[in-house]
Enzyme design. Sequence first.
Site, PDB file in Angstrom:
ATOM      1  N   ASN A 159       0.809  -1.239   0.000  1.00 23.66           N
ATOM      2  CA  ASN A 159       0.000   0.000   0.000  1.00 23.66           C
ATOM      3  C   ASN A 159       0.837   1.281   0.000  1.00 23.66           C
ATOM      4  OD1 ASN A 159       0.685  -0.760   2.632  1.00 23.66           O
ATOM      5  ND2 ASN A 159      -1.015   0.378   3.506  1.00 23.66           N
ATOM      6  N   GLU A 258       3.455  -5.004  12.342  1.00 24.31           N
ATOM      7  CA  GLU A 258       2.445  -3.950  12.197  1.00 24.31           C
ATOM      8  C   GLU A 258       1.361  -4.528  11.300  1.00 24.31           C
ATOM      9  OE1 GLU A 258       4.732  -0.551  10.880  1.00 24.31           O
ATOM     10  OE2 GLU A 258       5.634  -0.331  12.855  1.00 24.31           O
ATOM     11  N   CYS A 292      -3.389   1.448   6.455  1.00 25.89           N
ATOM     12  CA  CYS A 292      -3.787   0.648   7.615  1.00 25.89           C
ATOM     13  C   CYS A 292      -4.436   1.496   8.692  1.00 25.89           C
ATOM     14  CB  CYS A 292      -2.563  -0.041   8.184  1.00 25.89           C
ATOM     15  SG  CYS A 292      -1.278   1.134   8.627  1.00 25.89           S
ATOM     16  N   GLU A 471       7.406   0.386  16.829  1.00 29.79           N
ATOM     17  CA  GLU A 471       8.573   0.935  16.144  1.00 29.79           C
ATOM     18  C   GLU A 471       8.462   2.458  16.190  1.00 29.79           C
ATOM     19  OE1 GLU A 471      10.102  -1.038  12.686  1.00 29.79           O
ATOM     20  OE2 GLU A 471       9.058  -2.901  13.143  1.00 29.79           O
TER      21      GLU A 471
HETATM   22  N1  LIG Z   1      -0.175  -1.737  10.991  1.00 26.75           N
HETATM   23  C1  LIG Z   1       0.473  -1.168   9.994  1.00 26.75           C
HETATM   24  O1  LIG Z   1       1.348  -0.334  10.182  1.00 26.75           O
HETATM   25  C2  LIG Z   1       0.130  -1.542   8.570  1.00 26.75           C
HETATM   26  C3  LIG Z   1       0.638  -0.754   7.541  1.00 26.75           C
HETATM   27  C4  LIG Z   1       0.302  -1.083   6.215  1.00 26.75           C
HETATM   28  C5  LIG Z   1      -0.504  -2.179   5.951  1.00 26.75           C
HETATM   29  N2  LIG Z   1      -0.978  -2.916   6.968  1.00 26.75           N
HETATM   30  C6  LIG Z   1      -1.848  -4.058   6.689  1.00 26.75           C
HETATM   31  O2  LIG Z   1      -1.358  -4.748   5.540  1.00 26.75           O
HETATM   32  C7  LIG Z   1      -2.442  -5.358   4.845  1.00 26.75           C
HETATM   33  C8  LIG Z   1      -2.327  -5.041   3.363  1.00 26.75           C
HETATM   34  O3  LIG Z   1      -1.089  -5.407   2.866  1.00 26.75           O
HETATM   35  P1  LIG Z   1      -0.826  -6.770   2.088  1.00 26.75           P
HETATM   36  O4  LIG Z   1      -2.087  -7.238   1.437  1.00 26.75           O
HETATM   37  O5  LIG Z   1       0.395  -6.588   1.270  1.00 26.75           O
HETATM   38  O6  LIG Z   1      -0.514  -7.776   3.283  1.00 26.75           O
HETATM   39  P2  LIG Z   1      -0.091  -9.290   3.169  1.00 26.75           P
HETATM   40  O7  LIG Z   1      -0.050  -9.789   4.563  1.00 26.75           O
HETATM   41  O8  LIG Z   1      -0.909 -10.022   2.171  1.00 26.75           O
HETATM   42  O9  LIG Z   1       1.367  -9.254   2.537  1.00 26.75           O
HETATM   43  C9  LIG Z   1       2.415  -8.531   3.144  1.00 26.75           C
HETATM   44  C10 LIG Z   1       3.731  -9.168   2.780  1.00 26.75           C
HETATM   45  O10 LIG Z   1       3.810 -10.464   3.360  1.00 26.75           O
HETATM   46  C11 LIG Z   1       4.216 -11.397   2.378  1.00 26.75           C
HETATM   47  N3  LIG Z   1       3.679 -12.701   2.766  1.00 26.75           N
HETATM   48  C12 LIG Z   1       2.442 -13.199   2.561  1.00 26.75           C
HETATM   49  N4  LIG Z   1       2.327 -14.421   3.097  1.00 26.75           N
HETATM   50  C13 LIG Z   1       3.521 -14.720   3.669  1.00 26.75           C
HETATM   51  C14 LIG Z   1       4.036 -15.845   4.382  1.00 26.75           C
HETATM   52  N5  LIG Z   1       3.287 -16.902   4.640  1.00 26.75           N
HETATM   53  N6  LIG Z   1       5.317 -15.797   4.808  1.00 26.75           N
HETATM   54  C15 LIG Z   1       6.083 -14.722   4.584  1.00 26.75           C
HETATM   55  N7  LIG Z   1       5.654 -13.631   3.910  1.00 26.75           N
HETATM   56  C16 LIG Z   1       4.390 -13.625   3.461  1.00 26.75           C
HETATM   57  C17 LIG Z   1       3.670 -10.825   1.099  1.00 26.75           C
HETATM   58  O11 LIG Z   1       4.294 -11.392  -0.012  1.00 26.75           O
HETATM   59  C18 LIG Z   1       3.953  -9.352   1.289  1.00 26.75           C
HETATM   60  O12 LIG Z   1       5.308  -9.064   1.007  1.00 26.75           O
HETATM   61  C19 LIG Z   1      -3.672  -4.824   5.507  1.00 26.75           C
HETATM   62  O13 LIG Z   1      -4.175  -5.782   6.411  1.00 26.75           O
HETATM   63  C20 LIG Z   1      -3.179  -3.610   6.278  1.00 26.75           C
HETATM   64  O14 LIG Z   1      -3.958  -3.227   7.364  1.00 26.75           O
HETATM   65  C21 LIG Z   1      -0.677  -2.629   8.271  1.00 26.75           C
HETATM   66  O1  LIG Z   2      -0.691   1.780   5.910  1.00 27.52           O
HETATM   67  C1  LIG Z   2      -0.157   2.018   6.966  1.00 27.52           C
HETATM   68  C2  LIG Z   2       0.580   3.201   7.213  1.00 27.52           C
HETATM   69  C3  LIG Z   2       1.575   3.165   8.101  1.00 27.52           C
HETATM   70  C4  LIG Z   2       2.368   4.307   8.306  1.00 27.52           C
HETATM   71  C5  LIG Z   2       3.578   4.244   8.881  1.00 27.52           C
HETATM   72  O2  LIG Z   2       4.152   3.114   9.257  1.00 27.52           O
HETATM   73  C6  LIG Z   2       4.354   5.426   9.127  1.00 27.52           C
HETATM   74  O3  LIG Z   2       3.889   6.539   8.879  1.00 27.52           O
HETATM   75  O4  LIG Z   2       5.474   5.254   9.596  1.00 27.52           O
END
Ligand SMILES: NC(=O)c1ccc[n+]([C@@H]2O[C@H](COP(=O)([O-])OP(=O)(O)OC[C@H]3O[C@@H](n4cnc5c(N)ncnc54)[C@H](O)[C@@H]3O)[C@@H](O)[C@H]2O)c1
Ligand SMILES: O=C/C=C/C=C(\O)C(=O)O
Length: 490
Positions: A159, A258, A292, A471
């Site tokens: 994202n 995260e 997120c 973090e």
């Molecule tokens: N809390 C935060 O700071 C934060 C920030 C951004 C996004 N997000 C969350 O991320 C999600 C969207 O991102 P996404 O769809 O890329 O997430 P995702 O979990 O599908 O993928 C994230 C990463 O993990 C890898 N991955 C997937 N399965 C794996 C496994 N079994 N082992 C190792 N690596 C693996 C993917 O290839 C990718 O690089 C949403 O749920 C969002 O809320 C959280």
């Molecule tokens: O989609 C999630 C956004 C996270 C943002 C950060 O981790 C940041 O601003 O450092």
Amino acid sequence: MAFSSETRHLRNYVGGRFVDGGRPFDVVDPATGKVHAIAYEANRPIVDAAVAAARRAVEGEWGRMTLARRRSMLVAVAEGIEKRFDDFLAAEIADTGKPHGLAHHLDIPRGAANFRVFADVIANLPAESFEMDTPDGGRALNYAVRRPLGVVGVISPWNLPLLLMTWKVAPALACGNAVVVKPSEETPSTTTLLGEVMSAVGMPDGVFNVIHGFGPDSAGEFLTSHPGVRAITFTGETRTGAAIMRAAAPTVKALSFELGGKNPAVVFADADLDAAVAGLSRAVFLNTGQICLAPERIYVERPVFDAFVRGMKARAEALKPGLPEEAGVDFGPLISDEHRQKVLGYYRMAVEDGAQVVTGGGIPALSGEAAGGFFVEPTLWTGLAHDARVCREELFGPCAAIIPFDSEEEAVRMANDTEYGLAASIWTTNLSRGHRVAAAMEVGICWVNSWFLRDLRTAFGGAKLSGVGREGGVHSVNFYSEPTNICIRL
Ligand SMILES: NC(=O)c1ccc[n+]([C@@H]2O[C@H](COP(=O)([O-])OP(=O)(O)OC[C@H]3O[C@@H](n4cnc5c(N)ncnc54)[C@H](O)[C@@H]3O)[C@@H](O)[C@H]2O)c1
Ligand SMILES: O=C/C=C/C=C(\O)C(=O)O
């Protein structure tokens, strides 16, 4: 790899050079649905080589480098990103389809800022020290020195690809670790470009490695289960976090996660309503809701409910979807057709669960190249029960349910009634209420009269299913290094 018109080839970056090998896979531009790059999935030998190169870096020149020199390398990386700003911009836009202005103002500058900030943070750390009595009446002095963990695996989402990847790489390097990064398979370009920057600034070989590929039975799993990796830092979905925890368990790696959210916003009747509408429409729709921290549940005190909904509807309907470089476009596509099907499924579910669709609910009519893109309409609902599935599960789309409340207590209860706990946004002009409600939120980050306002020294992370650890600033240092306590008998 110059970011111009031809299809790019994104190779794995191991030990300071781009290496051949790996199965090719397509990288799609979500604004048009067309393939714009080919990446090469790292197989097990490539992942092994990346971890070995990182290990050699920690044990070699990088591990022996003075702090001043290491800090200047981080600043050089920030400058390297800035020098190739337009290439990073084009790469991020091609992978995500996001509007030019958004990537220009947020993603790329934060990519550089992350390196500058941690170059500063690492220079300004106090050392812990305790003096003590010894049993024989003497004295001893304890102090702690920080040591890097070694090889850190970084797994990042699609994202905010450059922003979220560098948010982890910068502090990991500042602490003296070497990293192996697996960017999302949907957005591998800017991480690959960062490899070019690392070479250009003279980063020692193996400090930064990139492996492309997927999760299960691919580069992601090879990395998270690798015995040579001491820690995994991950941003992504909660269930992926659980899978990584399982993969990392046999080799007891340190973990920083995260994860997902189902973030609430609360608007009190005493709020500056124009500011709340402006702030929350940005929060819900920025990056097409794929942040997120974005609220997907907005609780509004009943006296201002109708006016708030009217304001949000007007803002949603003023958004212009289209190609990233088109004039006036401020609303991009979702990341993939698969993600679009998921979001549209929830749009249908909302209606089945009795929602009134205030605006949106479908796919916008677009012509030309954008007709092949993965667009959905910005969408708002009223009339949903607080426990409807659309109000409980993370959609990660440009949408929110707006729900009325009658008392502060009710608002706090509904806001906290979720298994997630990432972020909240409270809108009020009552100072005491702002402090009180913010402290009652079961989240890692709570904004009052704002959203996504970031001071990179502050703790960042999620409560409940939204994460493990924090973090940001010294919190990052505490994860990416560990203290050795030295006790000296005086
Ligand atoms: N809390 C935060 O700071 C934060 C920030 C951004 C996004 N997000 C969350 O991320 C999600 C969207 O991102 P996404 O769809 O890329 O997430 P995702 O979990 O599908 O993928 C994230 C990463 O993990 C890898 N991955 C997937 N399965 C794996 C496994 N079994 N082992 C190792 N690596 C693996 C993917 O290839 C990718 O690089 C949403 O749920 C969002 O809320 C959280
Ligand atoms: O989609 C999630 C956004 C996270 C943002 C950060 O981790 C940041 O601003 O450092």
